[in-house]
Design a protein around this motif. Sequence first.
Motif: not given
Length: 408
Positions: A71-75, A241-249
Amino acid sequence: MHQPEPTTSDLDRPGRGAPLDVLLVFLRLGLTCFGGPIAHIGYFRDEFVLRRRWIDEHAFADLVGLCQFLPGPASSQVGFSIGLLRAGYLGALAAWTGFTLPSAAALILFAYGAAALGGPAGSGLLHGLKLTAVAIVAQAVWGMARTLCPDRTRASIAVAAALIVLFSPASAAQIGAIVVGGIAGLWLCRSGAQATAGDIAMPVSRTAGLVALAGFILLLAGLPILHGVSGSANVALFDAFYRSGALVFGGGHVVLPLLREAFVAPGWLSDDAFLAGYGAAQAVPGPLFTFAAYLGAMVVPEPYRLAGACVGLIGIFLPGMLVLLGVLPFWSSFRKRTGAQAVMRGVNAAVVGLLGAALYNPVWTTSVHTAPDFGIALTGFVLLVAWRAPPLLVVAFSAAAGVAMAMI
């Protein structure tokens, strides 16, 4: 006197480079990297594999695979890892700062100026940016579906995930869709496991990795509890913000439905302001996650402004970086497991459905009201998909078209 280029042997000596050098290189990339995470990875390969030779081809490919798995911003995670390899933990921080700062600053300035956009021209400009979001998200759904849902099984998982989100009003629907996708993948997507090769010699010990993973889980579970006990609006903002960033695949665009649920549903931001900021985020280089800087500066009723932007940036990027640090020492063995690969096939298919549902609501339902609206969005989509136009051009076209329609 001419200095020799770094060689791949540098990878065995983390910290050889200076953090300031890393910062300057990534600052230049942060000013010039348009086109989304896939394009960013192409820029990184050209810069660090071919030109500077800070990392070899096999290690780079392995690193990209890891960051797409998490999870998170790949680049941003790839850049963070390259900085870590080159100059240790300070190098990782320098890489993130340099790559993130330009787009974050631009979106903070847009947040300050958005309230001043009044009259037909201003409302037309904001509406044009919302129509940009339609074209951009439609392109993301199209491209991700072709890559991540190439067979009937994964296409069906994507549809199921979309239906869960579309028909469930609960805020936990997105999380449920991702969990269902992972379970379905473990059950149905075990065939076609890919062979893996190569190792990444990262300067992160297993102890440090376990500490990072513990911090990730503690914050994810503890922030809602802390908010419930304290009632603090600041804790609630950081938790969103933290919850959104933690669940992004699956890429930066997938954060759209999670952030919309976190900020629009409780009334912190209107749908119009949310989508206008998302459209503006397409016009700047660097990671899409810097959209959080705009949201943090715009939330009401508190005038958070710059402080809110900083909370947004730290909150949304932190979970992805903690998970990355936690997994790096164990990745070589974990990635070879068939079950892990199957779970991620299902999760990736689910996030396609998640983004497809977001394309309908809120992106389409709040932006496309008339035939001209549809025409502008359709033209932007064709420019992106068929003509391979850069997103900046589509933003400029949609904004100009929105102003023109408002003035007629």
